[in-house]
Design an enzyme around this catalytic site. Structure first.
Site, mmCIF file in Angstrom:
data_model
loop_
_atom_site.group_PDB
_atom_site.id
_atom_site.type_symbol
_atom_site.label_atom_id
_atom_site.label_comp_id
_atom_site.label_asym_id
_atom_site.label_seq_id
_atom_site.Cartn_x
_atom_site.Cartn_y
_atom_site.Cartn_z
ATOM 1 N N ASP A 165 0.814 -1.217 0.000
ATOM 2 C CA ASP A 165 0.000 0.000 0.000
ATOM 3 C C ASP A 165 0.852 1.274 0.000
ATOM 4 O O ASP A 165 2.059 1.230 0.213
ATOM 5 C CB ASP A 165 -0.952 0.003 1.205
ATOM 6 N N ASP B 67 -7.649 -2.946 14.507
ATOM 7 C CA ASP B 67 -9.020 -3.370 14.179
ATOM 8 C C ASP B 67 -9.036 -4.572 13.233
ATOM 9 O O ASP B 67 -10.060 -4.900 12.660
ATOM 10 C CB ASP B 67 -9.778 -2.197 13.531
ATOM 11 N N HIS C 239 -7.249 -4.850 10.396
ATOM 12 C CA HIS C 239 -7.024 -4.594 8.967
ATOM 13 C C HIS C 239 -5.680 -5.158 8.501
ATOM 14 O O HIS C 239 -4.733 -5.278 9.284
ATOM 15 C CB HIS C 239 -7.202 -3.113 8.603
ATOM 16 N N GLU D 209 -9.584 -1.770 5.505
ATOM 17 C CA GLU D 209 -10.256 -1.465 6.775
ATOM 18 C C GLU D 209 -11.449 -2.396 6.981
ATOM 19 O O GLU D 209 -11.931 -3.013 6.023
ATOM 20 C CB GLU D 209 -10.743 -0.003 6.731
#
Ligand code: GLP
Length: 287
Positions: A88, A157, A159, A164
């Site tokens: 990314d 979380d 990801h 996400e």
């Protein structure tokens, strides 16, 4: 015949059958975990010098990269034929920006090993045509023969990459909008909080799932809940890493703190400590 001998005999009968597993390795410290991760990467690169590696950023893989650099310098580990694809990059950040993932990779790995610059791929956050660019990134991965081993970290979380919670489990490389939590978690890399981009280009969950081996590292108490969700929770887009339960060859390396919420931690320790010799190395087929 005892079951282990039977399994070994079966392996010999079907030598091309790849074993499937999610292997949970609990190490005492992040350093020990990084060394184990480096050993797995080294094994692949030595057996297949033209390996295609998927790489991740963040603080977690820093120890792994340091250990790979050491093995390159001291052990002659040769990256001369390796190709890399990063997960990314922030949209709108110049590759020279100190917080860009281009700079991160340059400073923490590429400047210190012999990966050829023309073999390095990172999403271009400055591209004018994001959809076309993302399609091209996917095509480049395919043209390279697919990713042999994908290094991953995990967000608080759950990801992976920048996928996400709520990301399609079949998603491909695309534009994503960051959550407020991820922006907050990453602001430490920027001099001014207002500077953190809200958009990124990330490989999709589906892209990651096509990697032949996934190597996910997670260290520290702050990752314990995400790790438990990944390994023992339901497969859900609310914890994108949980989709790795469907991936045939995932290795998860955690330290004790990140393992602290795994209900079956003792079982994973037992399995790892009592692995039959033939399984130890056979579990990372080189492709
Ligand atoms: C970012 C990256 C992820 C990384 C995550 C966790 O969101 N895009 O690839 O896994 O941060 O980062 P850290 O390892 O610093 O906790």
């Amino acid at each position: 015949m005892d079951p282990l001998a039977a399994s070994l005999a079966l392996n010999q009968r079907f030598p091309n059958e790849d074993p499937s597993f999610m292997e949970v390795i609990i190490e005492s410290t992040p350093l020990a975990g990084s060394e184990t991760g480096a050993r797995i990467v080294e094994k692949l690169v030595r057996a297949k010098p033209e390996a295609v590696l998927g790489l991740a950023t963040g603080s977690t893989p820093l120890g792994l990269y340091r250990e790979l650099i050491r093995r390159h310098r001291e052990g002659g580990l040769d990256f001369g034929a390796v190709t890399t694809f990063n997960l990314d990059e922030y949209v709108g950040l110049d590759p020279r920006h100190p917080a860009s993932y281009h700079r991160f990779m340059q400073e923490n790995l590429f400047d210190h090993v012999n990966i050829r610059p023309d073999h390095i791929h990172l999403p271009d956050g400055m591209t004018a045509d994001i959809p076309a660019y993302c399609a091209g990134y996917e095509a480049a991965i395919r043209a390279a023969g697919g990713i042999g081993l994908q290094v991953l970290g995990i967000g608080h979380d759950g990801h992976i990459g920048f996928n996400e919670p709520g990301s399609s489990l079949g998603s491909r490389t695309r534009l994503k909008t960051l959550t407020a939590e991820t922006i907050e978690a990453n602001r430490r890399f920027f001099s001014d909080a207002g500077e953190v981009p809200h958009h990124v280009i990330t490989m999709g969950v589906g892209t990651i799932l096509e990697s032949r081996v996934c190597l996910l590292l997670a260290f520290g108490e702050a990752k314990a809940e995400a790790v438990a969700g990944m390994v023992e929770g339901p497969v859900t887009a609310m914890c994108p890493a949980s989709v790795l339960q469907l991936h045939p060859q995932t290795v998860l390396i955690v330290d004790e703190a990140a393992a602290s919420r795994l209900r079956r931690a003792d079982y994973y320790r037992y399995v790892y400590a009592n692995k039959p010799e033939f399984q130890r190395d056979a579990s990372f087929p080189v492709r």
